[in-house]
Scaffold this motif. Structure first.
Motif, PDB file in Angstrom:
ATOM      1  N   ALA A  24       0.836  -1.206   0.000  1.00  0.00           N
ATOM      2  CA  ALA A  24       0.000   0.000   0.000  1.00  0.00           C
ATOM      3  C   ALA A  24       0.867   1.250   0.000  1.00  0.00           C
ATOM      4  CB  ALA A  24      -0.927  -0.014   1.213  1.00  0.00           C
ATOM      5  N   LYS A  25       1.964   1.183   0.751  1.00  0.00           N
ATOM      6  CA  LYS A  25       2.889   2.332   0.801  1.00  0.00           C
ATOM      7  C   LYS A  25       3.514   2.577  -0.577  1.00  0.00           C
ATOM      8  CE  LYS A  25       7.030   4.011   3.181  1.00  0.00           C
ATOM      9  NZ  LYS A  25       8.065   3.706   4.210  1.00  0.00           N
ATOM     10  N   ASP A  26       3.931   1.484  -1.220  1.00  0.00           N
ATOM     11  CA  ASP A  26       4.538   1.624  -2.552  1.00  0.00           C
ATOM     12  C   ASP A  26       3.528   2.181  -3.562  1.00  0.00           C
ATOM     13  OD1 ASP A  26       6.837   0.611  -1.483  1.00  0.00           O
ATOM     14  OD2 ASP A  26       6.536  -1.432  -2.261  1.00  0.00           O
ATOM     15  N   ALA A  27       2.292   1.702  -3.472  1.00  0.00           N
ATOM     16  CA  ALA A  27       1.253   2.185  -4.393  1.00  0.00           C
ATOM     17  C   ALA A  27       0.971   3.666  -4.155  1.00  0.00           C
ATOM     18  CB  ALA A  27      -0.023   1.363  -4.223  1.00  0.00           C
ATOM     19  N   ALA A  28       0.946   4.053  -2.873  1.00  0.00           N
ATOM     20  CA  ALA A  28       0.716   5.467  -2.556  1.00  0.00           C
ATOM     21  C   ALA A  28       1.874   6.321  -3.054  1.00  0.00           C
ATOM     22  CB  ALA A  28       0.525   5.637  -1.053  1.00  0.00           C
ATOM     23  N   ALA A  29       3.098   5.801  -2.911  1.00  0.00           N
ATOM     24  CA  ALA A  29       4.271   6.548  -3.393  1.00  0.00           C
ATOM     25  C   ALA A  29       4.204   6.736  -4.908  1.00  0.00           C
ATOM     26  CB  ALA A  29       5.552   5.809  -2.993  1.00  0.00           C
ATOM     27  N   TYR A  33       3.982  10.263  -6.862  1.00  0.00           N
ATOM     28  CA  TYR A  33       4.924  10.650  -7.913  1.00  0.00           C
ATOM     29  C   TYR A  33       4.179  11.032  -9.196  1.00  0.00           C
ATOM     30  CZ  TYR A  33       8.496  10.248 -11.511  1.00  0.00           C
ATOM     31  OH  TYR A  33       9.321  10.496 -12.577  1.00  0.00           O
ATOM     32  N   GLU A  34       3.172  10.237  -9.547  1.00  0.00           N
ATOM     33  CA  GLU A  34       2.406  10.525 -10.765  1.00  0.00           C
ATOM     34  C   GLU A  34       1.681  11.871 -10.657  1.00  0.00           C
ATOM     35  OE1 GLU A  34      -0.160   7.238 -11.318  1.00  0.00           O
ATOM     36  OE2 GLU A  34       1.442   5.840 -11.916  1.00  0.00           O
ATOM     37  N   LEU A  35       1.112  12.137  -9.481  1.00  0.00           N
ATOM     38  CA  LEU A  35       0.413  13.409  -9.287  1.00  0.00           C
ATOM     39  C   LEU A  35       1.392  14.574  -9.357  1.00  0.00           C
ATOM     40  CD1 LEU A  35      -2.100  15.056  -8.600  1.00  0.00           C
ATOM     41  CD2 LEU A  35      -1.670  14.581  -6.172  1.00  0.00           C
ATOM     42  N   ASP A  36       2.536  14.406  -8.727  1.00  0.00           N
ATOM     43  CA  ASP A  36       3.538  15.478  -8.731  1.00  0.00           C
ATOM     44  C   ASP A  36       4.031  15.758 -10.151  1.00  0.00           C
ATOM     45  OD1 ASP A  36       5.430  17.272  -7.226  1.00  0.00           O
ATOM     46  OD2 ASP A  36       6.893  15.957  -8.204  1.00  0.00           O
ATOM     47  N   THR A  37       4.259  14.685 -10.909  1.00  0.00           N
ATOM     48  CA  THR A  37       4.712  14.846 -12.297  1.00  0.00           C
ATOM     49  C   THR A  37       3.644  15.539 -13.144  1.00  0.00           C
ATOM     50  OG1 THR A  37       6.075  12.856 -12.122  1.00  0.00           O
ATOM     51  CG2 THR A  37       5.519  13.618 -14.341  1.00  0.00           C
ATOM     52  N   ALA A  38       2.399  15.107 -12.978  1.00  0.00           N
ATOM     53  CA  ALA A  38       1.305  15.711 -13.742  1.00  0.00           C
ATOM     54  C   ALA A  38       1.143  17.191 -13.398  1.00  0.00           C
ATOM     55  CB  ALA A  38       0.001  14.960 -13.472  1.00  0.00           C
ATOM     56  N   THR A 115      -7.405  12.875  -7.107  1.00  0.00           N
ATOM     57  CA  THR A 115      -6.945  14.239  -7.408  1.00  0.00           C
ATOM     58  C   THR A 115      -6.255  14.291  -8.764  1.00  0.00           C
ATOM     59  OG1 THR A 115      -6.660  14.671  -5.044  1.00  0.00           O
ATOM     60  CG2 THR A 115      -5.536  16.156  -6.580  1.00  0.00           C
ATOM     61  N   LYS A 116      -5.457  13.257  -9.053  1.00  0.00           N
ATOM     62  CA  LYS A 116      -4.795  13.235 -10.369  1.00  0.00           C
ATOM     63  C   LYS A 116      -5.822  13.114 -11.489  1.00  0.00           C
ATOM     64  CE  LYS A 116      -1.388  10.959 -13.268  1.00  0.00           C
ATOM     65  NZ  LYS A 116      -2.307  10.756 -14.396  1.00  0.00           N
ATOM     66  N   ALA A 117      -6.866  12.324 -11.272  1.00  0.00           N
ATOM     67  CA  ALA A 117      -7.907  12.189 -12.294  1.00  0.00           C
ATOM     68  C   ALA A 117      -8.567  13.544 -12.561  1.00  0.00           C
ATOM     69  CB  ALA A 117      -8.946  11.162 -11.853  1.00  0.00           C
ATOM     70  N   ASP A 118      -8.840  14.284 -11.477  1.00  0.00           N
ATOM     71  CA  ASP A 118      -9.417  15.623 -11.650  1.00  0.00           C
ATOM     72  C   ASP A 118      -8.430  16.550 -12.363  1.00  0.00           C
ATOM     73  OD1 ASP A 118     -11.686  14.770 -10.396  1.00  0.00           O
ATOM     74  OD2 ASP A 118     -11.175  15.631  -8.433  1.00  0.00           O
ATOM     75  N   LEU A 119      -7.156  16.412 -12.022  1.00  0.00           N
ATOM     76  CA  LEU A 119      -6.130  17.238 -12.666  1.00  0.00           C
ATOM     77  C   LEU A 119      -6.035  16.909 -14.155  1.00  0.00           C
ATOM     78  CD1 LEU A 119      -3.955  19.371 -11.900  1.00  0.00           C
ATOM     79  CD2 LEU A 119      -2.317  17.483 -11.769  1.00  0.00           C
ATOM     80  N   ASP A 120      -6.135  15.622 -14.475  1.00  0.00           N
ATOM     81  CA  ASP A 120      -6.087  15.217 -15.885  1.00  0.00           C
ATOM     82  C   ASP A 120      -7.276  15.787 -16.655  1.00  0.00           C
ATOM     83  OD1 ASP A 120      -3.773  13.832 -15.455  1.00  0.00           O
ATOM     84  OD2 ASP A 120      -4.739  11.864 -15.256  1.00  0.00           O
ATOM     85  N   ARG A 121      -8.464  15.725 -16.051  1.00  0.00           N
ATOM     86  CA  ARG A 121      -9.647  16.279 -16.719  1.00  0.00           C
ATOM     87  C   ARG A 121      -9.493  17.785 -16.928  1.00  0.00           C
ATOM     88  NH1 ARG A 121     -12.362  12.289 -13.718  1.00  0.00           N
ATOM     89  NH2 ARG A 121     -12.544  13.666 -11.908  1.00  0.00           N
ATOM     90  N   PHE A 122      -8.953  18.444 -15.924  1.00  0.00           N
ATOM     91  CA  PHE A 122      -8.714  19.885 -16.051  1.00  0.00           C
ATOM     92  C   PHE A 122      -7.738  20.160 -17.199  1.00  0.00           C
ATOM     93  CE2 PHE A 122      -5.922  23.491 -14.923  1.00  0.00           C
ATOM     94  CZ  PHE A 122      -6.846  24.514 -14.967  1.00  0.00           C
ATOM     95  N   GLY A 123      -6.682  19.371 -17.277  1.00  0.00           N
ATOM     96  CA  GLY A 123      -5.693  19.556 -18.341  1.00  0.00           C
ATOM     97  C   GLY A 123      -6.285  19.336 -19.717  1.00  0.00           C
ATOM     98  N   GLN A 124      -7.182  18.347 -19.833  1.00  0.00           N
ATOM     99  CA  GLN A 124      -7.822  18.094 -21.126  1.00  0.00           C
ATOM    100  C   GLN A 124      -8.681  19.279 -21.560  1.00  0.00           C
ATOM    101  OE1 GLN A 124      -9.906  14.440 -20.386  1.00  0.00           O
ATOM    102  NE2 GLN A 124      -8.024  13.209 -20.314  1.00  0.00           N
ATOM    103  N   GLY A 125      -9.238  19.982 -20.596  1.00  0.00           N
ATOM    104  CA  GLY A 125     -10.071  21.142 -20.914  1.00  0.00           C
ATOM    105  C   GLY A 125      -9.277  22.359 -21.370  1.00  0.00           C
ATOM    106  N   LEU A 126      -7.961  22.291 -21.231  1.00  0.00           N
ATOM    107  CA  LEU A 126      -7.119  23.424 -21.636  1.00  0.00           C
ATOM    108  C   LEU A 126      -6.705  23.349 -23.098  1.00  0.00           C
ATOM    109  CD1 LEU A 126      -4.683  23.674 -18.585  1.00  0.00           C
ATOM    110  CD2 LEU A 126      -6.697  25.075 -19.029  1.00  0.00           C
TER     111      LEU A 126
END
Length: 416
Positions: A24-29, A33-38, A115-126
Motif C-alpha cells: 500500500a505504501k509503494d502504491a501510494a508513493a 509521484y504521478e500526481l507530482d509529475t502531472a 486528485t490526479k484524475a481531476d487534474l487530468d480532466r482539467f488539463g484536457q479542458g485546456l
C-alpha cells in the motif's frame, strides 16, 4: 511444542500484514509521484497560456489550477503524514498496526489518484487555450526576425536613394521613429509580453516595409513628377489658346440664337482665364516643391492643377459644343424628336409585354414623358425659339424613359 507452531503462525500473519502495508505504501508513493509529475507538466502549460493570453478564460484557468494546487498540497500532506506515522521496517510490528498502516496508506493513495484524475480532466479542458498559446509562441521569434530584416532592408533602400541625390527626409524621419520600437523588440517578450511583442513586431514590419517600398519608388516618383510638370504646363498653354476662341463662338451664339441659349456661357472666357492663371501659379508652387524634394506637396499641387485644367477644359469645350448642337437641331429638329419618340415607344412596348394593360407605376411617367415632349415641340413655334430649352427637355424625357425601362427590367429580373 504446541506453542511454537502458534508463534510461527502469528509471525507469518504479521509478516503478511507488513507486506500488504508495504505494498500500500509503494502504491501510494507511485500515486504521489504521478500526481507530482502531472502537476509540474500542467504548470508549464498554464505558464505558457498566461504568458500569452490575458483573456477571462485564461485567467479562470489559472485560478482553477491554483485551486487544484491547494487540493494537491492537502492530499500530499495527508500522504506524507500517513507515511511518517507508520514505520513498517521496525521490529515487533504487530498485525493491527500493519493493518492500520495499510488502510491509511490506501486511503492516501485513493485520494492522490482521485486528485490526479481531476487534474487530468482539467488539463484536457485546456486544449484550445494551450493550442492558441503555443501558436502565438511559435510566431514570436519569426515575427521579431522579420521585423528586424524589414528594418535592415528599409535602411539599405533609404541609403541607396540618398546616394542618388534624393534627400527623402520624410522617409528618414519615419524610419528613425522605429528605433524605440526596435529597442523594445530587442528587450524581448519577457519584459513586454508575448502578445505585445508580436503586435509590435508586426507593426514594425508593416511600417518598415512601407518605408522601403516608398524609398524604392522614389526615383520613379521624382521622374513622374517631372513628367507631369511638363505635361500640365503644355496643357495649360493649349487651354489658354483654346480659351481665346470662346469669345468668337459666343459672338456667333449671340448673333444667331436667343439669349436663353447662351446666357449661362457668358462667364466662360473670364473664368477660364482665372482658372488657367491659378493653375499656372499652382504649377509654380509644385515646381518649387519638387526642387525642395517635398514630394507629397508636389503631388498634391499637381493634383490641384489637373483639377483646375479639367474644369477649364470642360467649360471651354462647352461653348463650341453648344454652338454645334444648336446648329444641328435648328437645321433639323425632326431627328431629335424622332430619337426621343423612339425611346418612348420602346419603353411602352416593354411596359405592355405580357400584359393587357400597363402597370400604372410605369404608364404614368411614360404618359408624362409624351406630354412633356409635345410641350417641348410646341415651344419651338415663334420667330426665335429656345433651341437649348428644347434640347434639355428632350434629354430629360429620355432620362425619365430610361429610368422606367430599368425599373421594368429589374422587376422582370427579380421575378415580380
Amino acid at each position: 511444542m504446541a506453542a511454537t507452531p502458534a508463534r510461527r503462525w502469528f509471525g507469518g500473519r504479521g509478516e503478511s500484514q507488513r507486506a500488504e502495508a508495504q505494498a500500500a505504501k509503494d502504491a501510494a508513493a507511485a500515486a504521489f509521484y504521478e500526481l507530482d509529475t502531472a502537476q509540474r507538466d500542467l504548470r508549464i502549460s498554464i505558464e505558457t497560456i498566461t504568458a500569452v493570453d490575458d483573456s477571462p478564460a485564461a485567467r479562470r484557468a489559472a485560478a482553477d489550477f491554483a485551486a487544484l494546487g491547494q487540493r494537491i498540497d492537502q492530499v500530499s500532506h495527508d500522504y506524507i503524514t500517513a507515511v511518517d506515522a507508520h514505520d513498517l521496517d521496525r521490529d515487533g510490528l504487530d498485525a493491527a498496526a500493519a493493518g492500520r498502516a495499510r488502510a491509511e496508506l490506501t486511503r492516501a493513495r485513493d485520494e492522490l489518484q482521485r486528485t490526479k484524475a481531476d487534474l487530468d480532466r482539467f488539463g484536457q479542458g485546456l486544449g484550445s487555450l494551450l493550442q492558441q498559446a503555443e501558436t502565438q509562441l511559435a510566431r514570436l521569434a519569426p515575427a521579431v526576425e522579420r521585423a528586424r530584416q524589414a528594418l535592415l532592408a528599409a535602411t539599405n533602400a533609404l541609403d541607396e536613394v540618398r546616394g542618388s541625390g534624393l534627400r527623402a527626409d520624410d522617409l528618414a524621419a519615419r524610419l528613425a521613429a522605429l528605433s524605440p520600437e526596435l529597442t523594445k523588440l530587442n528587450q524581448g517578450a519577457g519584459q513586454h509580453g508575448v502578445q505585445d511583442t508580436i503586435r509590435r513586431a508586426d507593426d514594425v514590419l508593416r511600417r518598415a516595409e512601407a518605408v522601403r517600398g516608398e524609398a524604392e519608388r522614389l526615383p520613379e516618383r521624382a521622374a513622374e513628377i517631372d513628367r507631369r510638370l511638363v505635361s500640365l504646363r503644355t496643357r495649360a498653354q493649349a487651354i489658354t489658346t483654346r480659351a481665346a476662341q470662346v469669345e468668337p463662338v459666343l459672338s456667333e451664339l449671340r448673333r444667331r440664337y436667343s439669349a436663353a441659349c447662351w446666357q449661362d456661357l457668358q462667364s466662360v472666357p473670364g473664368q477660364a482665364a482665372r482658372d488657367v492663371a491659378q493653375a499656372e501659379a499652382k504649377l509654380g508652387e509644385a515646381r518649387t516643391a519638387r526642387e525642395e524634394q517635398r514630394w507629397p506637396d508636389a503631388t498634391a499641387l499637381l493634383g490641384t492643377v489637373r483639377a483646375l485644367l479639367n474644369t477649364t477644359d470642360e467649360a471651354v469645350s462647352a461653348a463650341g459644343d453648344r454652338l454645334r448642337r444648336l446648329d444641328e437641331v435648328s437645321f433639323n429638329q425632326d431627328k431629335e424628336i424622332e430619337r426621343t419618340r423612339f425611346a418612348i415607344r420602346d419603353a411602352q412596348r416593354l411596359a405592355m409585354a405580357g400584359r393587357s394593360t400597363p402597370d400604372p407605376r410605369h404608364a404614368r411617367p411614360l404618359d408624362d414623358a409624351v406630354a412633356r415632349l409635345e410641350r417641348a415641340i410646341a415651344g419651338l413655334e415663334g420667330r426665335h425659339p429656345d433651341w437649348w430649352h428644347f434640347l434639355t427637355e428632350t434629354e430629360a424625357v429620355r432620362q425619365t424613359v430610361a429610368r422606367v425601362v430599368q425599373e421594368i427590367r429589374d422587376e422582370l429580373g427579380g421575378g415580380h
